[in-house]
Structure formats: C-alpha cells, structure tokens
Design a protein around this motif. Sequence first.
Motif, PDB file in Angstrom:
ATOM      1  N   THR B 108      28.522  59.134  23.132  1.00 34.06           N
ATOM      2  CA  THR B 108      28.243  59.603  24.487  1.00 34.06           C
ATOM      3  C   THR B 108      27.217  60.720  24.525  1.00 34.06           C
ATOM      4  N   PHE B 109      27.172  61.547  23.490  1.00 33.99           N
ATOM      5  CA  PHE B 109      26.194  62.626  23.463  1.00 33.99           C
ATOM      6  C   PHE B 109      25.410  62.568  22.165  1.00 33.99           C
ATOM      7  N   LYS B 110      24.111  62.606  22.307  1.00 33.67           N
ATOM      8  CA  LYS B 110      23.241  62.537  21.148  1.00 33.67           C
ATOM      9  C   LYS B 110      23.251  63.873  20.412  1.00 33.67           C
ATOM     10  N   SER B 220      37.937  48.748  31.987  1.00 29.17           N
ATOM     11  CA  SER B 220      38.146  50.136  31.567  1.00 29.17           C
ATOM     12  C   SER B 220      36.861  50.873  31.191  1.00 29.17           C
ATOM     13  N   HIS B 221      35.728  50.185  31.145  1.00 27.57           N
ATOM     14  CA  HIS B 221      34.431  50.830  30.897  1.00 27.57           C
ATOM     15  C   HIS B 221      34.484  51.900  29.827  1.00 27.57           C
ATOM     16  N   PRO B 222      34.785  51.524  28.597  1.00 25.71           N
ATOM     17  CA  PRO B 222      34.975  52.557  27.581  1.00 25.71           C
ATOM     18  C   PRO B 222      33.685  53.004  26.909  1.00 25.71           C
ATOM     19  N   PHE B 223      33.683  54.257  26.503  1.00 23.80           N
ATOM     20  CA  PHE B 223      32.671  54.807  25.596  1.00 23.80           C
ATOM     21  C   PHE B 223      33.405  55.476  24.449  1.00 23.80           C
ATOM     22  N   ALA B 224      32.850  55.351  23.253  1.00 26.63           N
ATOM     23  CA  ALA B 224      33.457  56.067  22.129  1.00 26.63           C
ATOM     24  C   ALA B 224      33.031  57.525  22.228  1.00 26.63           C
ATOM     25  N   ILE B 258      36.373  57.530  26.133  1.00 26.25           N
ATOM     26  CA  ILE B 258      36.163  58.090  27.465  1.00 26.25           C
ATOM     27  C   ILE B 258      35.890  56.917  28.391  1.00 26.25           C
ATOM     28  N   ASN B 259      36.645  56.846  29.465  1.00 21.34           N
ATOM     29  CA  ASN B 259      36.530  55.701  30.343  1.00 21.34           C
ATOM     30  C   ASN B 259      36.132  56.133  31.743  1.00 21.34           C
ATOM     31  N   GLN B 260      35.138  55.442  32.272  1.00 19.30           N
ATOM     32  CA  GLN B 260      34.768  55.689  33.659  1.00 19.30           C
ATOM     33  C   GLN B 260      35.915  55.259  34.548  1.00 19.30           C
ATOM     34  N   PHE B 261      36.164  56.016  35.590  1.00 18.99           N
ATOM     35  CA  PHE B 261      37.302  55.713  36.451  1.00 18.99           C
ATOM     36  C   PHE B 261      36.875  56.023  37.876  1.00 18.99           C
ATOM     37  N   PRO B 268      41.368  61.368  41.567  1.00 21.29           N
ATOM     38  CA  PRO B 268      39.957  61.359  41.971  1.00 21.29           C
ATOM     39  C   PRO B 268      39.081  60.654  40.931  1.00 21.29           C
ATOM     40  N   PRO B 269      37.853  60.270  41.333  1.00 26.40           N
ATOM     41  CA  PRO B 269      36.944  59.681  40.357  1.00 26.40           C
ATOM     42  C   PRO B 269      36.675  60.690  39.238  1.00 26.40           C
ATOM     43  N   GLN B 270      36.734  60.233  38.018  1.00 27.91           N
ATOM     44  CA  GLN B 270      36.518  61.115  36.864  1.00 27.91           C
ATOM     45  C   GLN B 270      36.493  60.243  35.619  1.00 27.91           C
ATOM     46  N   PHE B 271      36.265  60.872  34.505  1.00 30.16           N
ATOM     47  CA  PHE B 271      36.443  60.175  33.244  1.00 30.16           C
ATOM     48  C   PHE B 271      37.898  60.333  32.799  1.00 30.16           C
ATOM     49  N   THR B 272      38.447  59.240  32.304  1.00 26.63           N
ATOM     50  CA  THR B 272      39.807  59.304  31.762  1.00 26.63           C
ATOM     51  C   THR B 272      39.729  59.081  30.252  1.00 26.63           C
ATOM     52  N   ARG B 273      40.859  59.228  29.593  1.00 27.53           N
ATOM     53  CA  ARG B 273      40.832  59.236  28.129  1.00 27.53           C
ATOM     54  C   ARG B 273      41.847  58.277  27.533  1.00 27.53           C
ATOM     55  N   GLY B 274      41.484  57.731  26.398  1.00 30.21           N
ATOM     56  CA  GLY B 274      42.435  56.980  25.594  1.00 30.21           C
ATOM     57  C   GLY B 274      42.364  57.534  24.187  1.00 30.21           C
ATOM     58  N   TYR B 275      43.498  57.543  23.483  1.00 25.58           N
ATOM     59  CA  TYR B 275      43.548  58.246  22.202  1.00 25.58           C
ATOM     60  C   TYR B 275      44.036  57.332  21.089  1.00 25.58           C
ATOM     61  N   GLY B 276      43.384  57.425  19.951  1.00 30.52           N
ATOM     62  CA  GLY B 276      43.836  56.681  18.778  1.00 30.52           C
ATOM     63  C   GLY B 276      43.846  57.576  17.555  1.00 30.52           C
TER      64      GLY B 276
END
Lengths: 204, 367, 157
Positions: B108-110, B220-224, B258-261, B268-276
């Motif tokens: 997500t960030f260079k 779920s529009h995920p980003f690592a 990090i998932n767009q929501f 509210p609209p925001q990024f949500t998270r999933g954890y592994g």
Amino acid sequence: MTLSAATLTPGFADAVHDAQAVFRCALTALSRPGQWAAVPHLPPAPAPLSPAAAAMILTLADMDTPLWLDPVLSTPDVSGWVRFHTGAPLVSLPEQAAFAVIADCAALTALDRFSLGTAEAPDLAATLIVQLPPQEADADARILTGPGINGSVSLSVSGLPDAFWADRDAFAPLFPQGVDVLLTTPGAVCGLPRTTRATLSAAG
Amino acid sequence: MYVAVKGGEKAIDTAHQLLAEQRRGDTAVAELTLDQIKNQMTLAVDRVMTEGSLYDRDLAALAIKQARGDLMEAIFLLRAYRTTLPRLATTEPLETDALRIIRRISATFKDLPGGQVLGPTFDYTHRLLDFALAADGEAPVPVPADAAPLEPCPRVTALLNAEGLIEPDLAADDAEPGDITREPPLYPADRAVRLQTLARADEGWLLALGYSTQRGYAKSHPFAGEIRIGSVDVEIIPEELGFPVCIGSIEVAECEMINQFKGSKTTPPQFTRGYGLTFGHGERKAMSMALVDRALRARELGEDITAPAQDEEFVLSHGDTVESSGFTQHLKLPHYVDFQSELVAVRALRAEYDARRRARSGEQGEL
Amino acid sequence: MSAAPSPLTAGQQARQRWIGILAEIPLPELEAAAAALPQQPGYTFLRAPEIGSALIRARSGGTGSRFNLGEMTLTRCAVRLDSGLTGFSWVAGRDRRHAELAAVFDALMQDPALSDSLDRTLITPAEQRRDAARHSMAAKAAATRVDFFTLVRGENE
C-alpha cells in the motif's frame, strides 16, 4: 502472589510416574467404595495439608481445574505449594471448584455449596478431598451399597458430621448429579462416589 | 456407522512393517536426518507447527519424517502429541511490534519508515527449476552481514490511523480469550475464537476461501497493508517471580490486510482490517487468514452475508485437517453392517420398482 | 489478570536478564560452565524438570484484543541449592538437562560470591553471541531492502 521460595517443599520425587501410581490408587478407591487403599507415594506436604491429600492434589489438579482450599488449609504455605506444583487456579467460592480440599471436617455441611454438575454435564461436579481427623476406635459403622460393592461393605469413620451423610443421601435422586468424595488419612484414601449409598449400621 | 471388528493383528503388524520399509526406501540412499529436515525443509516444518498448533521444530521434523512427508499426517501426529503435554503457562501477548524483522513489505505504501525489506522470498524467482540444486550443490554464497541495520518499522496501519481513515484495533477488553482446545466452539464465535481456529486451519482451505473473496464472493477489496516475518521473544510471568521472563524466541509471519469499506448502517466509510498470524515463515497462510478473518467480520460490520467465506460456521467447522481428513478417511473403516442393511433396503426397493414396472407394462399391453 | 505492572527493582531487572539469557544458551555452553565451576553445587529439585506447553497469546492486528495463536513446548525446573538459594527455569523446547542447569545457574547467580564471575564468564558472553547473531541476521535482511520506483502510467504522453 509471589511465592516464598524459602519454605517451599518438593512435590513427587518422580512427577510423572508417581502421579500415575497415585492416579491408579484414586481410581481403585473410587471403583471399590469404602475400601481403604494405601497411597503409594506421599509428598512432603506443607502442614496442615496431609501427605495423602497432597498426593491427590498433585495427581488430579492442573491449570484447568479450579481448586478450593477450606479456611484451615488456606495458608500461604499450602496455597503457594499447590500453585507452584499444579498451577491450579485457587478459587474463593466452593461452587467454583472442580476439587475442594477440606481439613475442617466438622464444618463439612451444606454439600450443596459445591458443584453437583448438571444433568447434561455431570462431569462438572466437584470432587471433595477430605482430610479426616485422627480416627476414634469406636466410630459409627456405616453400611455401604452401590456400584463397585459386592453386596455391602462396612465403613467406620469418625469426624464427619451427620449433615455430610444426610446431604449425600439428599443428592441421590438427582443422579447423575452429585459429589464424589475421597476420604483421606495421612497415608490412605477411601472413595465415596456419588453412587454409593450409606446407612448407619444398626449394630454400630 | 461403523462397527468394531476383531482379528487381523498379524496383518496390521506386517502392514506397519511394510510402511516402515517403504518410509525408509532404498537403503543404499543415506537416511534423512531430523537435522536435515529441520534445517532444509523449514517451510514444511513451519506449516506442520502452525497447523499442528505446537511450536517445536524438532518434533515437527520428526513428524514429517514419520509421515513420509505427508504434511497432513504430520500435523495429525503433532496434534496428538500436543494433547499429552500438561499446560504449564500462558504467555504474554506476542509483541509483534518488536519483531526482529527478516522480511517486511507493504503493497500500500512505497515509501515506508523502515523501508521495504524483501528477505528470503520466492517472489522474484522465475520459477525455473534450478538444476544446480540437483547436483551436489556447493554452499550458497553467504549474504554479507555488513549492511546498516534497519530503522524501526512502525506498523503501516498506524500510518493510516493518523488520518483516522482506518478502523482502530485496540485492546477492547480484558476478557480472557476463548480457547478451542478447552471449550468446543459455539456459533456465532467471537473474533478471538475465530482467529485461533483460522490459525490452526488448513492453508489450502483458507487460500481457496481467501481467493474466493478476491473473485467477488464477498466484496472485500483487499490490499496487503503489511507483511512482516521475523523472530519475537516469548515471555511468561511466572507466579514464583511476579515479573516477566523470556523463555525463548519464535519466528512468526504476520499479515495485515487493509480493505476498502464503503460503510454500512452502523459503520462510516473507512478502511477495515483483517489479520493473519502464523508460526514460522507462513506468509501465504497469514495472507489467506487475513482475507478470511476480514470476510468473517461481515456480521460485525453490518455487511450482507452472501458468500461462503462470510459464513463462519461453514468456514470454521470445515478447516481443520485433523477433523476433515479423519471424517473423510473414516469411510475406509468397516461399514459392513451398515452396508448390509442398505443392501437389503435397495434390494426391496428394486423389487418393488420392478413389480410396478411389470404391472404397468401389463396394463399397457391390455390397451 | 496482572494489574498495572510496577517498575522492577534493579535486582529483578538483573535476574530477568540472566533468566532470559540462560533460557537461550546452547546446552554445551551451560555444561561447560557447570564443569568449570570451582566447586560443584549440591542441590535438590523443588520441581524436577518437567516438559509441558505454554499457550501462546497474540493480539488481533498486533495491538487489539488477545487471542490464542497456538502452543509451544516448554520445560521448567526449580532447584534448591544446599546453601538454601532457590533457582527457577522456564526454557522453550523439551530439554530437561537445559532446564535443570538453567535453574541451577539462576540460583548460583543470586550468590554474591559467584555472580560477578559467572556474569563475566557465562552470561555476558552468551548475551554477546546472541546479540551478534541477531545483528548479523538483521544486517542480512537490511541488505535486501529495496526502493521501488513507481512508473508513471502516462499512455498519452
């Protein structure tokens, strides 16, 4: 709570094998109610905890078994020893206990303070480890009947209040709920599982 | 239902003997040592430890050798051993912020504080078979250990947090997390129970479910957001001392998706998270786990539950290889009595069917 | 649950350090250090070396609520020296001898007559070797640090 390392005494000399032998002994005691079995390994327990009761605790209790010590046994030395060797959580209320250890037999009334389990999960019932006082020669004899007893067997025990026996009787209709009891002298154990019925011997 | 059968002891003993012989293979070839497995099959060891739910590299190597390389069988062996261990302690939560990083990347960030650290990755290999490894290879050229050490690597999600655009993940309460090795799971399960179940779940199952969310079964529009691999100290607080002590360190792989929501009635609209999180270098498993963790948060976030990956009972109750391979493989056990009764039933049905057909053709013949 | 941690005393910090190092010292180094002791300490087990597991906790997102990740093997031991000092150990893995020696050295490190020399000959060198290995691994990882350049997607330019 930080333990007092200075007064700590060891547990079993050979933790695994001694506990296995004592487990066999507890199993024998509960499957042959009313018959005394010598406890094969007796750890150096901190007073006032008796060696046989201590052996039962080392064998049966672990991190997953809440344990209640009666007020007589709730000393820093006994609590610390039990925590150090078994990791069992010490609970303040009898109903929370999987194992309850009782030294003050005269106060062993109102057995419904302890968990009787539920009809669906009778395994959640408490097991009481009872340290009997020095036995009197002319103790009342009780006739025991039930599973594991061929006909009947006579057991003479002094120091247990009448309410103890009455409460056990009162639980009989609730089976499979109830409490199991391991009576101990300093070196031996005798099982009174919830299935054992006891009546005062007419002869006694 | 299957029934117990007696007999066959000699055949079973001999089958075990044959198994041992086949496991060993050609005795002209040197026997595999546990050290070799532990040191050169590290990702297999990692997977067996993660799904076997027991961190012990020596035991995992032994399980792999005993299972002839069948990792599911090895996982089963490790799980079975685990049940024999008395539990002596519960650790303090791993401080993955303090991971000694060997790999850390973000999609997500260079430009990240701490930078992108590729570490020992397959990502940029060409997936061409390396025949040099087929020859008795020389030791690889060691990587020089003279680079400047890494700067601290703050979490990527903490960067987004600064803008308030990502949901916070705070230590919500002090409730003891449920433990599925002690209490059977009840549905709906809370997140702690879900994460423990996913951590032990089959990687293939989680990978397929995670993939399904990317293909549109649960949008779920995920980003690592961040992947971190490294070692971390494990601490316990012994009652005898009353302060934390380190008992050793373990390697873990951590992934935060990090998932767009777009927002819902409740959020509210925001990024949500999933954890592994996995033992060892289980990066793919950690990524899959994070995707599935996020999908399973549908109820909590007020999303419509439309896809298999969002159905927690479906996901959680079918991901354990010990359970699923056990139940599948029990079909091999004798079902003779069951099958006899089915045979009788089918014969009777067939006789009825034939009689009905004969009767019908008889009627037709009369027309 | 543990209450808010109170700051450790200097003595506790020192013991925390050596217990952590003793847990990670390779066994041969511990054996060598034991053999090199000027006088072999007599001791009894308060708790003989015992193999079990520790339940590993983690936090969702690294910072959130706790969950159980899995378990790890753990061996613990407690000894009392003839001098009366007690030593404890908790060592990852299943090595009973390691746990035994770690507990003995935990007790010996509390002996003012021995602590300085043991720290100099055993604890500090082991700590330095551990830190050097960690530093070397970190430097190798740092050598794989990369700067990605984003190419502008300017099809019309």
